[in-house]
Structures are given as C-alpha cells and as structure tokens.
Design a protein around this motif. Structure first.
Motif, mmCIF file in Angstrom:
data_model
loop_
_atom_site.group_PDB
_atom_site.id
_atom_site.type_symbol
_atom_site.label_atom_id
_atom_site.label_comp_id
_atom_site.label_asym_id
_atom_site.label_seq_id
_atom_site.Cartn_x
_atom_site.Cartn_y
_atom_site.Cartn_z
ATOM 1 N N ARG A 1 0.829 -1.206 0.000
ATOM 2 C CA ARG A 1 0.000 0.000 0.000
ATOM 3 C C ARG A 1 0.864 1.257 0.000
ATOM 4 N N GLU A 2 2.106 1.068 0.411
ATOM 5 C CA GLU A 2 3.093 2.143 0.392
ATOM 6 C C GLU A 2 4.458 1.480 0.297
ATOM 7 N N GLU A 3 5.486 2.258 0.090
ATOM 8 C CA GLU A 3 6.825 1.681 0.025
ATOM 9 C C GLU A 3 7.093 0.935 1.325
ATOM 10 N N SER A 4 7.504 -0.336 1.232
ATOM 11 C CA SER A 4 7.575 -1.183 2.421
ATOM 12 C C SER A 4 8.881 -1.968 2.499
ATOM 13 N N LEU A 5 9.215 -2.342 3.725
ATOM 14 C CA LEU A 5 10.391 -3.167 3.991
ATOM 15 C C LEU A 5 9.919 -4.401 4.752
ATOM 16 N N LEU A 6 10.255 -5.579 4.224
ATOM 17 C CA LEU A 6 9.827 -6.836 4.829
ATOM 18 C C LEU A 6 11.031 -7.667 5.215
ATOM 19 N N TYR A 7 10.831 -8.500 6.230
ATOM 20 C CA TYR A 7 11.809 -9.545 6.537
ATOM 21 C C TYR A 7 11.235 -10.858 6.028
ATOM 22 N N ALA A 8 11.946 -11.491 5.092
ATOM 23 C CA ALA A 8 11.524 -12.773 4.535
ATOM 24 C C ALA A 8 12.245 -13.884 5.293
ATOM 25 N N ILE A 9 11.468 -14.692 6.018
ATOM 26 C CA ILE A 9 12.045 -15.714 6.883
ATOM 27 C C ILE A 9 11.839 -17.086 6.246
ATOM 28 N N PRO A 10 12.927 -17.833 5.990
ATOM 29 C CA PRO A 10 12.798 -19.147 5.340
ATOM 30 C C PRO A 10 11.969 -20.108 6.182
ATOM 31 N N ILE A 11 10.978 -20.705 5.554
ATOM 32 C CA ILE A 11 10.083 -21.607 6.278
ATOM 33 C C ILE A 11 10.834 -22.819 6.811
#
Length: 639
Positions: free
Chosen positions: A104-114
C-alpha cells in the motif's frame, strides 16, 4: 564475526509474537538466513493462485494490503502493519495462495525461510500454538484482542456458504445494460425488451440516466390503454431513476430498493444521476445473492406504530454494528447500512408525528439531517442534529405556518429522543426556531455565512454544510443547494476562512511521532480522536468538494473518493485520506461501543502496540492534506 544486519532483524523480531517466545540466540540464527526485501508502492508480493513461496514475511516498515477477488474486482480485506505476519499458508497447506498481497506504500519486509523456522515451530509449543491459531482463526495475531478471529489473513476463502459475510460483499449485476433514447417509441423499446429477454431498459441522454421503463410500466400503462405504443417512451418512464455507486453491497442494494420501493437500481460511476451509466441491478440479482437479511430492520421500522417499537429497532441496530465489526465487515459498508436505517427511523418518526397533528401540513416542507447524521457517519448513540425547510408563503401567513412546523418538529425530536437519539445540547434541531425556516430565510442564512464569514459562521458551516434530505419535498433542498454553490463559486474570502478552520487542529503527532494528548481537565492524558483526527479529515473533505462545486455527496469517505476521481494527479493523497478516515472512525466506534460513550477520548494505555502503529499510519495523510490545503488556498500568510 558478528552479522550486524542479523542482529538488527533479531532486535526487531523479539518485540512481536511468536518471536518473543524464542531466545535471542535463536532469533539471531533465524535472522542470519533471512532476507531484507524492499517492495515499491503498488508492487505485488504474491497474488491469488501463485505457488507458495519458501518464505513467510514480517512487515518491518510500511503496509501490505491483503485482498481477494470479489465479482471480478480486487477487494481489500485488511492491511498488515509493523510486526504483522503474512504468507503463513506454506506451513499448513500445499495449495496456492488464496489472497493477493500488495504494498500500500513503500515497504520493507523480513523474509524468513520456512524450512529454517520450521524446527522452532515443532520444538516450541507457544510458537506452534500461535501459528495454528493464526491460520485456523484467519488472524495475523490471534493474541491481539483487536483482531482475534477476524477474516484478515491470506487464508480467507469467500465461501458461498459464508452467507453472513457474503451479504456484505459487492453484488453482481448486469454491466452493459440495454438503454434507449427518450424519444424512442414505446413499440421499439418493447420489442427490444422481448428480443433480449430483459425486464427493464434505462432511458439515457448523453450517457446519463434520466429514467427507466420496466415490464410493470408496460402492463400498467400500455396494456390498460392509458397510452398507445406509438408515443415516445418518456411518456411512461419512471423518473428520476434511483442510482447507486459501483461495488454496492447486497445489503445496501436491498435497503435502497426497500427505501425507494423500486425493483431496479441504475449503477453509475459516482452513484449519482450526473455520471455515466455502468450497469443495472434487479430484484432478481438480490434474490440470487441474498443470504441473511439485515433489511428486516427496515421493514420493522416501516411497520412501527409507536416510539417503543422504533427504539427496539435502534437497539437491534446497535447489535448489528457490534456483530459487523466483530466480523471485520468494512466500516464503510456498516456506515451506509446504519445510515439508511437511521434515515428510516427518522422518516417513520416524522410520519407518526404528522399523524398526531390536528391538521395536514399547511405547505410543502423538507426535513434534513445535518452534521455527522447528514454525512451518514453516526454509528454511536450520539445526539440528534436536524433542520426543517418549508415553502415560501405570504408574509401574513408566515408566523402561523412556522408555528405549525415548530410543533411538528417538537413532536419529531421528542420521538427521536425516546428512541435513543439524545437532544442536541446546542439545540441544533428543527424544533429550534433558528433552524426551522422558509426557503428564502434559509438562503439568507447561508448567504450570510458564506459572504460575511466569521468565526461563528464558519463553525455553522461545519454543521449545516453537511446535510442529507430525509423526508418531504426534496426540491426545496435543491433550491438551497443551488444557492450555496452559486455563492461559493470563486469566493476566495469564504474559502480562506473555511480553509483556515480546516487547519485549526494540527496533525495529531508531535515532532518525535508521539501522540498529542490532552494537557489538563477531565480527559487529561487521553487522546481526542474526534478533534485531532476525524475533524481535520472531515473539514478538509468538505472544503475540497465545495471548491470543486461537487453536489450531493456529504460523506467524508465518498468526498475524498470523488476528489481522487476529479484530480487523478492527486489521487494517491485523496485515497490515503479516505482510507485513513475509515481507520480512525473504526477506532472511535469501537471505543464508544466498549465504554458506552461517544468514543471521543482514547486511553492510549489500553491500545496494543499494533493499534498505535495503525493509528500513527492513519495520521500521516492528515499532515499531507493540510499542507496541500495551505498551498491550494494560499493560506500560508492568511493563517
């Protein structure tokens, strides 16, 4: 060697469930294999039908919208803010994603390996319970009482058996309706209806709806011999046609049909008869889609013969609001439904009061709801605000006619008070002689507020410029509307005053993004969500639509949506304001229902961290829209 990025990730995760159930050492190990993922605004992380990713995601900054496809359109279900988890499906299911995740806006995510995280799930019961509850209850945080059990995760399935939720979803309708010109012969239109096997045809002029003809019209006006088949169709059409906006819900559709006693609704771009025809909705569409029926409240209202019966409807309406919020029904749908039922209660109160009068009304009149009721934003049991307009009469009859309508208004407001709508402390009611006037006197009043603006006059503008016709002769209201827009056009002084008033409440966050709370008094240390968050948005929306000469739209959310349509170059700002308004309104409504109050003052200590983040995110557009108003109306020096 230390990994500073991994430590920063771990430092963030430790503040949110389920990661706060793990040791810091474990979090660093998990973080070492995690990725930092940047998502541009409007970019898609995953969409419906995509194969599941080897990661699940935690929002570090920004906001990710979760949506499903409803009636071939993307319908936003909720937003994931700081600390929220999305993408859990691969833990428990082998099929593809059932929702779309879009920034919805510029975002920063942490992608955690399943696969990295999975051992911690099996070894830590608290983590497992969190994920299981989140997936099973469709909740991004099952430990958050604000969101527990709500349909907001990517596990949502809009099952046709989920009738209660489906009832609030957009109704399916005919997107390319058959139309005719007003001068087409009845015979031609009837042949067209037979050819296409349809029960109605919209009569249009320059792609705008001006009427409708149904098979009922043909039976009652042609088969009976009143008209011949060789006259123009506009002789038998019903006008004006009742119009509604796109994406209207099943419930709202049924209420509109009951309210206007019609079997067809014309869908237009902005919901008025001044915009392009987009489709048509029939009673058959409602029957085909209908599940549970909150419209029963409307029927009970129409059958009521005493204020006691209307009060029972209002109490049931409160239950409907609570239940709808608990099921995470979009707040705008709730506002529309509640607004229509409130209108029906007021209308029935006027009818009952008129029946008690010794004589019929001496002339035409119109009843208006004003303020929050006029905007259809009154979800709590707050006070009533209304006004009455009566037709111009001869000077020697004026006092007698006004006395009649004041007595009628007194009876109406008394009935509404018994139903549960308290008297307005400031007496902004039709029973007050100041707010019960002829058309001419109302026009004089509005002209004074507009052409000689002052502090008191501008205050009245914030109430009396938000109105909704309820009962009587709408043409009287139209006269006043035309007069208002004639006087505000290019009126720089008026807009300077109105713009300054819209800026009187500064953005609700301090320099360090802290909430600005009350310094003293009864509500010391609480947050005034009405004056600091709702009013700035409401005032801004009113100012903008008046400056653009927009008529017939009083609701704050719809005003911002209309502005986004009128000014595509500023659409992002106006869409953000519309969305922010709904978020803030929902917080106030929940506060009021929880504490049986008007919901104005929030105790920030009662809010979860995620709640505070949501509120702060909603406050950002307030600063932006106020900056825009300063520039647009050149208020830097005026203020």
């Amino acid at each position: 060697m230390k990994n500073s990025i991994a430590e920063r990730i771990a430092d963030f995760l430790k503040n949110f469930p389920p990661f706060n159930s793990l040791s810091y050492k474990d979090l660093v190990i998990i973080a070492n294999d995690s990725k930092v993922q940047h998502i541009d605004k409007n970019s898609v992380l995953f969409k419906v039908g995509d194969q599941t990713h080897p990661y699940f995601y935690v929002v570090k900054e920004g906001a990710i919208g979760l949506s499903v496809v409803s009636d071939a359109e993307e319908a936003l279900i909720d937003k994931c803010d700081e600390g929220d988890i999305l993408g859990l499906r691969p833990f428990f299911a082998k099929d593809n994603y059932l929702m779309t995740a879009r920034a919805r806006e510029e975002s920063l995510l942490y992608a955690i390996p399943i696969e990295v995280f999975r051992p911690y799930v099996s070894q830590n019961q608290e983590v497992l319970n969190f994920l299981l509850q989140s997936f099973a209850s469709n909740t991004r945080n099952p430990y958050d009482p604000e969101n527990k059990g709500k349909l907001i995760s990517e596990n949502v399935i809009y099952d046709e058996q989920s009738s209660e939720l489906q009832y609030f979803q957009p109704i399916a309708y005919t997107k390319k309706p058959v139309t005719a010109n007003r001068k087409d012969l009845i015979k031609q239109v009837a042949q067209t209806m037979t050819q296409f096997k349809i029960g109605s045809v919209i009569i249009e002029e320059n792609q705008l709806p001006i009427g409708i003809v149904t098979d009922k019209d043909l039976r009652s006006k042609i088969a009976t011999g009143i008209f011949t088949i060789d006259v123009a169709i506009d002789q038998i059409m019903s006008a004006p046609v009742i119009t509604v906006p796109e994406n209207i819900s099943i419930a709202e559709t049924q209420i509109m049909m009951l309210k206007h006693n019609v079997g067809h609704l014309c869908v237009t771009e902005d919901g008025t008869n001044r915009s392009k025809i987009m489709g048509i909705i029939s009673e058959h569409d409602v029957v085909a889609a209908q599940a549970n029926n909150p419209g029963v409240l409307l029927k009970q209202t129409k059958r009521a013969t005493r204020s006691k019966e209307l009060k029972a409807v209002r109490e049931k309406l409160s239950d409907l609001i609570v239940n709808s919020l608990d099921k995470n029904i979009p707040i705008q749908h709730i506002c529309n439904l509640v607004g229509e039922i409130n209108i029906a209660i007021t209308k029935r109160s006027i009818e009952l009061a008129t029946e008690k009068m010794e004589t019929e009304p001496p002339t035409r009149f119109a009843w208006l709801n004003i303020g929050s009721q006029g905007r259809k934003e009154q979800l709590l049991m707050t006070d009533q605000d209304n006004a009455l307009i009566f037709e111009d009469v001869e000077e020697d009859q004026y006092e007698e006619v006004k006395s009649y309508f004041l007595e009628l208004a007194e009876n109406v407001t008394k009935t509404l008070n018994k139903v549960g709508y308290e008297y307005c402390p400031a007496e902004m009611m039709a029973s007050n002689p100041m707010w019960c006037k002829s058309v001419t006197d109302w026009n004089k009043q509005y002209n004074a507020w507009i052409n000689t603006p002052g502090e008191k006059g501008i205050l009245m503008c914030s109430i009396f410029f938000d109105y909704d016709f309820i009962f009587g002769d709408e043409s009287l209201v139209d006269e006043i509307t035309e007069n208002i827009h004639k006087n505000v056009t290019d009126n720089q002084l008026f807009f300077a005053y109105l713009g300054t008033d819209a800026l009187k409440n500064p953005p609700p966050l301090g320099f360090f993004r802290q909430f600005l709370v009350e310094d003293d008094g009864e509500h010391k240390d609480t947050f005034d969500i009405k004056s600091r968050a709702l009013m700035p948005l409401t005032d801004a929306a009113r100012l903008l639509v008046l400056s653009q000469n927009v008529k017939g739209i009083a609701n704050t959310y719809q005003r911002f949506k209309k502005m986004a349509e009128l000014e595509p170059q500023n659409a992002d700002l106006f869409e953000s304001c519309a969305e922010a308004f709904l978020v803030v309104l929902k917080f106030r409504t929940k506060e009021g229902l929880l504490n049986n109050s008007n919901g104005r003052y929030l105790n920030l200590n009662d809010l979860s961290k995620s709640d505070k983040v949501k509120l702060k995110n909603a406050f950002v557009p307030i600063r932006d829209i106020q900056d825009s108003i300063k520039s647009r109306f050149q208020l830097t020096y005026f203020t």
